[in-house]
Design a protein around this motif. Structure first.
Motif: not given
Length: 383
Positions: A366-368, A252-254, A259-264, A272-276
Motif C-alpha cells: 500500500v506504500l505507493p 520512491l518513484f512516486t 518533486v521533479a520539474i516536468g513530472a506530474d 497509469t504507470f503507478i497502478l500498472a
C-alpha cells in the motif's frame, strides 16, 4: 541436505565497471567493492552536476538548484546499485540453503504441472535438472530477460517522447537549453540509466519468478527440514525481502514524480504507470508463490504415495496402515516408521512464507498508493 554457497554470476553493472576500468580505480582508492558505485557516480555526475553547470552557461539558471528532482536522482541511482548488490548477496545465501539434489523418491516426478515448458525454456531454465547445478542456480537472471526488459522500457520511453515531448522535455529545455536536454533525454537516460534500471527489474524477476521455476524444474525439496518448510525457508525470506523492496522503490518513484520539474504524479501517464506497477508487483509476487505451492503440494502427494506403497509391501497382505495386521514386532515397527515419515511430509508447509512475512509484503504493497494519495492531497492544498 543444505549445500555450499554457490557462486552467483556477476551483474551487468559489475562487468561494465570492470571493463571500463572502475575496478582498478576502486582498488587504487582502497574500496574493493566500490567499482559499480564509482561507475554510476560518474554517469550521474555527468547527467546532473556537469550538465547542470553546462546549462547554466547557456541559460543563466543552475537547474539542479531549482529542480529538486535532479538532486533526488543522485542518491537514488547509487541506492539502485546498493539494492542490486544486496539482492545478489541475499540470493546467494538463500540458494546456498536449498537442497543439493532431488529426493530419490521424486526422480520420476514431473513437477511442471500447468507451467509451460516453452515458457520456462524461454526464461533460460534448462530442460531438465536433478540438482542445483543442473538448473543453473548460480545465474539469477539470463541476459535475454534483462535485454527484453530494456527493449520494452525503450519502447515505452520512445512512445512518451513521441506523443508528449513538450511536457517531458520542455521544462528541462527552459532550465538548461536544448543541447543539454538532448544529451540527457536522448543519450544518458536511454543508453545508461535504462539498462541499469532494466537490470534491477530483471534481478527482481529472476529471484521472484525464475528461481521458483528452477526449484520446480529441479525438484528441489527437503522433507527432513525440522521447521516443516521443505528446505525453502530461506527462499521465502528472499521473496519477502525483494517484494518489500520493489514496493518501496515504487513509492520512491512516486516521490520523484512529485518533486521533479516536468513530472506530474497526477498525470495520466504517471497514474497509469503507478497502478500498472502495483498490479505487476502483485502478480510478480503472488503468481510464483502459487506455482511453488502447487509444486510442493504435488511433491508431497507423490512422496506420500510412494511411502504408502511401501507399507503395502510389508508383510503377507496388501493392506496398508491402519488396516494391516502386523504378524511380528518387526512388521509393527516398519508400519509405524513409514506412518511417521508420511506424517512428517504431510506437515511440510506448501508455502515458504509465514504470516509475519505476508503482513510485511501487504504493508509495503500500500506504500505507493498511500504516497501517491498523500502527494495528490499536498499538491491540491498548496495549489
Amino acid at each position: 541436505m543444505p549445500g555450499t554457497d554457490p557462486s552467483v554470476r556477476d551483474l551487468w553493472i559489475e562487468r561494465a565497471a570492470r571493463r571500463l576500468g572502475f575496478t582498478r580505480l576502486a582498488r587504487a582508492v582502497g574500496w574493493e567493492t566500490g567499482a559499480p558505485y564509482l561507475l554510476v557516480a560518474a554517469v550521474v555526475g555527468i547527467h546532473i552536476p556537469l550538465l547542470s553547470v553546462v546549462g547554466w552557461t547557456r541559460t543563466g539558471t543552475l537547474s539542479m538548484a531549482v529542480n529538486p528532482g535532479e538532486v533526488f536522482q543522485i542518491p537514488a541511482w547509487l541506492g539502485v546499485v546498493w539494492v542490486m548488490r544486496r539482492l545478489k548477496g541475499r540470493y546467494a545465501r538463500a540458494t546456498a540453503d536449498l537442497p543439493d539434489a532431488v529426493d530419490p523418491d521424486l526422480t520420476d516426478f514431473d513437477p511442471e504441472g500447468s507451467v509451460s515448458r516453452r515458457l520456462t525454456t524461454a526464461l533460460g531454465i534448462p530442460d531438465s535438472g536433478d540438482s542445483k547445478e543442473t538448473v543453473e542456480i548460480e545465474s539469477i537472471v539470463p541476459a535475454r530477460v534483462i535485454l527484453g526488459i530494456v527493449l520494452v522500457g525503450w519502447a515505452l520511453y520512445a512512445t512518451q517522447l513521441l506523443t508528449n515531448p513538450e511536457s517531458l522535455i520542455g521544462p528541462v529545455v527552459e532550465l538548461t537549453g536544448p543541447a543539454v536536454a538532448a544529451v540527457r533525454f536522448y543519450v544518458i537516460i536511454p543508453l545508461a540509466l535504462y539498462p541499469i534500471g532494466g537490470e534491477l527489474l530483471g534481478l527482481i524477476v529472476g529471484a521472484l519468478v525464475i528461481l521458483p521455476l528452477k526449484i520446480r524444474r529441479g525438484g528441489l525439496i527437503d522433507f527432513s527440514d525440522p521447521h516443516g518448510a521443505g528446505g525453502l525457508e530461506a527462499v521465502g525470506r528472499l521473496f519477502k525481502s525483494i517484494a518489500v523492496t520493489y514496493f518501496v522503490l515504487l513509492a520512491l518513484f512516486t516521490t520523484f514524480q512529485t518533486v521533479a520539474i516536468g513530472a506530474d504524479p497526477t498525470s495520466l501517464f504517471s497514474s497509469t504507470f503507478i497502478l500498472a506497477g502495483l498490479a505487476f508487483g502483485v502478480a510478480l509476487f503472488f503468481g510464483p508463490m502459487l506455482w511453488l505451492r502447487g509444486y510442493i503440494g504435488a511433491a508431497k502427494e507423490h512422496k506420500i504415495d510412494v511411502l504408502a506403497q511401501r507399507t503395502a509391501d510389508i508383510g503377507d497382505t496388501a493392506d496398508r496402515f491402519p488396516y494391516a495386521e502386523p504378524a511380528s514386532p518387526e512388521e509393527t515397527s516398519r508400519y509405524l516408521y513409514e506412518r511417521l515419515r508420511m506424517d512428517q511430509i504431510e506437515r511440510t508447509s506448501e508455502l515458504p512464507l509465514n504470516t509475519g512475512m505476508l503482513q510485511e509484503v501487504l504493508f509495503a504493497l500500500v506504500l505507493p498508493y498511500v504516497t501517491s494519495m498523500a502527494f495528490d492531497y499536498l499538491i491540491g492544498t498548496v495549489a
